[in-house]
Design a protein around this motif. Structure first.
Motif, mmCIF file in Angstrom:
data_model
loop_
_atom_site.group_PDB
_atom_site.id
_atom_site.type_symbol
_atom_site.label_atom_id
_atom_site.label_comp_id
_atom_site.label_asym_id
_atom_site.label_seq_id
_atom_site.Cartn_x
_atom_site.Cartn_y
_atom_site.Cartn_z
ATOM 1 N N HIS A 8 0.852 -1.192 0.000
ATOM 2 C CA HIS A 8 0.000 0.000 0.000
ATOM 3 C C HIS A 8 0.888 1.241 0.000
ATOM 4 C CE1 HIS A 8 -3.136 -2.784 1.459
ATOM 5 N NE2 HIS A 8 -2.210 -3.199 2.291
ATOM 6 N N GLU A 9 0.332 2.358 -0.402
ATOM 7 C CA GLU A 9 1.024 3.631 -0.254
ATOM 8 C C GLU A 9 0.068 4.639 0.352
ATOM 9 O OE1 GLU A 9 2.730 5.208 -3.760
ATOM 10 O OE2 GLU A 9 4.357 3.753 -3.868
ATOM 11 N N ILE A 10 0.560 5.389 1.323
ATOM 12 C CA ILE A 10 -0.206 6.530 1.814
ATOM 13 C C ILE A 10 0.684 7.757 1.715
ATOM 14 C CG2 ILE A 10 -1.562 5.083 3.362
ATOM 15 C CD1 ILE A 10 -0.038 6.254 5.679
ATOM 16 N N GLU A 11 0.098 8.904 1.867
ATOM 17 C CA GLU A 11 0.813 10.144 1.628
ATOM 18 C C GLU A 11 0.818 10.986 2.891
ATOM 19 O OE1 GLU A 11 -0.416 13.720 -1.052
ATOM 20 O OE2 GLU A 11 0.303 12.110 -2.353
ATOM 21 N N VAL A 12 1.997 11.454 3.280
ATOM 22 C CA VAL A 12 2.126 12.312 4.453
ATOM 23 C C VAL A 12 2.938 13.535 4.073
ATOM 24 C CG1 VAL A 12 2.947 12.491 6.809
ATOM 25 C CG2 VAL A 12 2.084 10.323 5.976
ATOM 26 N N LEU A 13 2.333 14.690 4.216
ATOM 27 C CA LEU A 13 3.022 15.942 3.901
ATOM 28 C C LEU A 13 3.641 15.913 2.509
ATOM 29 C CD1 LEU A 13 4.768 16.604 7.334
ATOM 30 C CD2 LEU A 13 2.550 17.371 6.535
#
Length: 640
Positions: free
Chosen positions: A285-290
């Protein structure tokens, strides 16, 4: 103790060495009014209780000041005195006597000897009071020391019981100094045995000169395999015919690629072998932070306290996505269960004449449990061919001075050349070293990444996103301010990119801001600046959309956001770049569900969840005018 700051405050409070109610002249052992031992003595003698004439040593406790933190030892003397003489300190209170059956003076002597043996790990530290053991990081030092000694399960249980017995003394000391730890002794003993064998002092750390080289080899091999995934997806026999080699040679090549792909997952997560086999074809999975994409691998581990499976997540590197895809595809046509990546097909080979190396028949498949996976990773290790350079000796000694000779990674290969051997647990130890040693993340973050039994996220907080916690950002006001500024800058960039060019945007937030967005819209600079000022900070992103609602989101961050999409949540925004990701996601989800339908492996609950995400993707692609093929799979009536 709830935070890192609590621990620092506690250490500061106790660094003077003053111990409440500690009197060095207090008698700890008396007989017929005669004092035998006092609290400050280097030996406590309780042989007046030796009614069965056991060896005198069984009733003697020796304190070796030179092996310990002297201040901590003073506190331990105080608590041990309460354990031996609880009835003298509180004669009218019966509450502590409930568990004293069978706890004779000799038992306490034995327990305190065990405690003294383990607590040598605190020599030279500023841990001056046993109350600090309530903090998971300090308790982790105890776990490390026990595991390092490589004792058996029963022996470790005995040590844990002895240490936990110190909690009986809490009744007599100030509350802020209480030692409290909640563990399952038997379960923790099992884990510490495993960790003692796998990851303690005798396991080598990969030196930097080797580490960078081998990781480059792994990444290059995985990327090449992914580029040629159609070839690797051929059956062993098909691959052999296409490449003009024997089936046995083809099988060895496919097995090696599989091993290296698994190796990439373990080397970029630091997971255990037993956890590695839980990764599946949808684990990445990939999530995005800043604005930073954070790759994750998910899997199911068994929580030792209860024996119940639980979902876990590991931070990883993007290469793991390609590795998982290759692992899934390379044997898909040859497995009994196509999606079961823990199944490795196996064959018998013909041995005679011109047929040598052809497939004779199919064996029972190999189940990639811990033992088989270890063998597989060692197969990969032999292929890396890292020749050891004598000039690396200084680097090796600085990292591996305590490695036992039988675990020395520098070994002669078949050509008589000294090569570096990668034992399976080397990857886990090296991950910890280069993560913590270079200040990339904190110790507690690595405890989370490694899924230790006493996981502590204490002292590590996220400004708004759980992944920040996983990456080890501490609860520092200045750092939080910097994060808030960074988030604001990224939100400004996101809004500018989404609303100030000719790309479409969808979701309730975009509709609220722009009204009818059936046509591309360009926002004027004046309107954009007004939008920035009136918009709440974005609090969640997975790379498939951004929520501007923070904790006040209409749907409480039901995110990954199919629910938000269905309800046209006014806080959700999806730009064209994010919508393109939904198209790829739609393709993968549709293919996965169709395979499950074809193999009769899906139930109504799973189908309902998957179809919800699929229809959400189709709505987004429709809004952004992205071409797609509508999913037409239907759950058979007999399963409903």
């Amino acid at each position: 103790m709830e935070s890192k700051q609590d621990l620092l405050d506690f250490i500061a409070l106790t660094e003077s060495g003053e111990i409440d109610c500690y009197d060095p002249n207090r008698p700890v052992s008396e007989h017929n009014g005669v004092v035998i031992s006092r609290i400050q003595d280097n030996e406590w003698n309780f042989n007046q209780y030796n009614n069965k004439k056991y060896p005198k040593s069984k009733y003697k406790l020796k304190w070796k000041e030179e092996e310990h933190n002297p201040l901590l030892l003073k506190d331990l003397r105080r608590r041990a005195d309460y354990l031996f003489n609880y009835d003298h300190h509180d004669e009218e209170d019966e509450s502590i006597k409930y568990d004293r059956k069978g706890v004779t003076k000799s038992v306490i002597v034995s327990d305190m000897n065990k405690v003294l043996s383990i607590f040598t790990c605190f020599k030279g530290t500023n841990i001056n009071n046993l109350g600090a053991l309530s903090h998971p990081i300090v308790w982790g030092m105890v776990e490390d020391e026990i595991a390092r000694r490589e004792m058996g399960v029963i022996t470790i249980e005995g040590y844990l019981t002895a240490i936990c017995r110190l909690m009986d003394a809490n009744k007599f000391i100030p509350e802020h100094e209480h030692f409290v730890v909640n563990i399952s002794r038997s379960a923790l003993a099992v884990q510490l045995v495993a960790e003692g064998k796998e990851e303690r002092g005798s396991t080598p750390t990969i030196i930097p000169e080797v580490y960078s080289t081998v990781l480059a080899k792994i990444i290059g091999t995985v990327e090449n395999a992914h580029e040629n995934i159609k070839d690797w997806s051929l059956t062993t026999q098909e691959y052999a015919l296409k490449n003009g080699i024997t089936a046995q040679e083809a099988y060895a090549q496919k097995k090696l690629i599989t091993a290296i792909c698994f190796n990439s997952c373990i080397s970029f997560t630091g997971c255990r072998i037993s956890e590695l086999v839980t990764f599946h074809n949808n684990s990445y999975h990939e999530i995005e932070v800043l604005g930073i994409r954070a790759p994750l691998l998910s899997g199911t581990t068994t929580k030792l306290e209860s024996g119940v499976g639980r979902d876990d997540v590991w931070c990883c590197a993007p290469i793991c996505e390609k590795a998982i895809e290759v692992i899934h595809s390379i044997w898909e046509k040859e497995r009994k269960e196509p999606d079961n990546i823990s199944e490795l097909p196996a064959y018998y080979w013909k041995r005679k004449g011109g047929f040598a190396g052809d497939i004779s028949s199919k064996k029972k498949p190999i189940n990639l449990d811990t033992g088989n996976m270890t063998s597989l990773l060692e197969f990969a290790s032999n292929a890396y061919g890292i020749v050891y350079n004598p000039e690396w000796e200084e680097s090796y000694e600085s990292l591996n001075s305590n490695v036992l000779p039988d675990r020395d990674p520098r070994r002669l290969n078949n050509e008589g050349v000294t090569a570096w051997h990668f034992s399976t647990h080397t990857w886990r130890r090296s991950f910890a070293h280069f993560g913590v040693g270079n200040g990339i993340v904190s110790l507690a973050s690595v405890k989370q990444q490694f899924k230790h039994l006493c996981i502590s996220m204490t002292g590590i907080y996220s400004a708004s996103s759980d992944i920040i916690a996983l990456l080890g950002i501490n609860d520092d006001p200045l750092l939080k301010k910097e994060l808030d500024n960074a988030r604001k800058e990224y939100n400004d960039e996101y809004l500018s990119k989404t609303f100030s060019d000719e790309n479409l945007a969808s979701g309730g937030f975009a509709e609220t801001v722009l009204g009818d967005i059936t046509e591309p819209s360009v926002v004027s600079e004046e309107k954009y600046q007004s939008l920035v000022k009136s918009t709440q900070r974005a609090a969640r992103s997975t790379g498939y959309g951004r929520c501007f609602g923070e904790e006040k989101c209409d749907l409480n961050h039901v995110f990954e956001p199919s629910g938000c999409i269905e309800s046209n949540c006014s806080n959700l925004s999806i730009n064209h770049e994010e919508a393109a990701r939904w198209k790829e996601r739609h393709r993968k989800m549709s293919a996965s569900v169709m395979r499950m339908l074809e193999n009769n492996m899906i139930n109504p609950n799973v189908f309902g969840r998957e179809i919800s995400d699929i229809r959400a993707a189709e709505k987004i692609m429709t809004d952004h005018r992205i071409e797609f093929t509508k999913f037409e799979g239907v759950l058979p009536v007999c399963q409903a």
